[in-house]
Design an enzyme around this catalytic site. Sequence first.
Site: not given
Length: 383
Positions: A68, A77, A151, A221, A268, A313, A340
């Site tokens: 990239c 990244c 991107c 996600q 939630e 989660d 995550c």
Amino acid sequence: MSSLEVEIERILPGGYGLAHSAGHTIFVSLAAPGDRLRVRVERQQGNVLFATIEEILVASPDRIEPPCPYFGRCGGCDFQQLTYEKQLAAKAEIIRDCLHRIARLAEVPEIVVNPSPREWRYRLRATWQIDERTIGYYERGSRRVCDVADCAVLVPQLQQTLERVRATDWHEFPLELKHLDVVAGENGVSLAPSFGEFETAELELKIGDEIYSYSADAFFQVNPGLLAPLIEFALSDLRGEVAVDLYCGVGLFTLPLARRFANVTGVEGNPIAVRFARHNLQRAGLENARVLNAGVSEWIRKTALESDFVLLDPPRAGAESAVIKGILDSRAKRVSYVSCDPATLARDLKKLFAGGYVIEALAAYDLFPQTHHVETVVRLHLG
Ligand SMILES: C[S@@+](CC[C@H](N)C(=O)[O-])C[C@H]1O[C@@H](n2cnc3c(N)ncnc32)[C@H](O)[C@@H]1O
């Protein structure tokens, strides 16, 4: 700031390369294990020096040319310098390090990171930063916006949308617009906030046997490629009476849970996500699940949780202490923690281990190729 010559030992949580020199621990950005580097020290925090690469003296065999053109400047990244195989190995090492060092797990199980079906063009969701006439992502370590025209991790629909947004006359942009949330689905692209021709459209996506509706103003996600096996692993062969899905979003786990348990509650905080979750359950004909619009820690504090199974989660910050306490007090026989962030996962697991839970199985999924981020699922039961 000084320059140092160092050799990178391994990749740490946070994605830094670890080196030691003259009694200092050095964290080097964008490094590969085995690199010999001249680095420039940018700042010091305690005994740790944070450094950037000035010159690659001897390149690691795991190092590749980042494809990239924005690599290094764009903050998005930070693993493009590694072969994909090495990215997966580094992520397994990051999870192992957190479980050992933070969760104090004496025997860390073998960790395999399931590869993403796509290494590039996988990203279904993004946030684009906007500053004056610049659109892209924050630059590495700064709040300046890096102007990004292409991107390489965005799915093609989002890349085309980025091009359309960039081609839009600046007069059409709302004056105070600082960032745009974007997400793609099977039937188009959704942007929030909406402006000009760009709408916060309701989208659909099929994952496993379920159909989910969502939009850019509710969490979804990032990488759909691995979600079906991830859900199967998190729920395994569980069946029973009562299950709870904490931080349930638009119901990714709530729907499959409602097919396995007689009575399911999702919790939630985002009312828009709650509306989608209820709609998704209704369309699937699942009347045995309800979704509550509440902060999880506030809800759990005033609920005598009686559940056979708890799935949680949480966002990157992990679960609030009250949430872990609520799970421990409930004595739920089985818990699945989807995370995550291996560091906050390990922090929370330490408390669950102390309360009697043991790991039954662990799996990791590379939802975020080209970055140090990784999704981990841990199934626990009361020992
Ligand atoms: C990592 S996402 C997971 C969503 C869903 N399980 C999924 O996989 O699509 C975390 C979700 O928690 C919600 N959230 C964050 N903090 C919360 C809180 N304190 N109480 C309730 N929900 C919260 C966010 O809105 C988001 O939908």
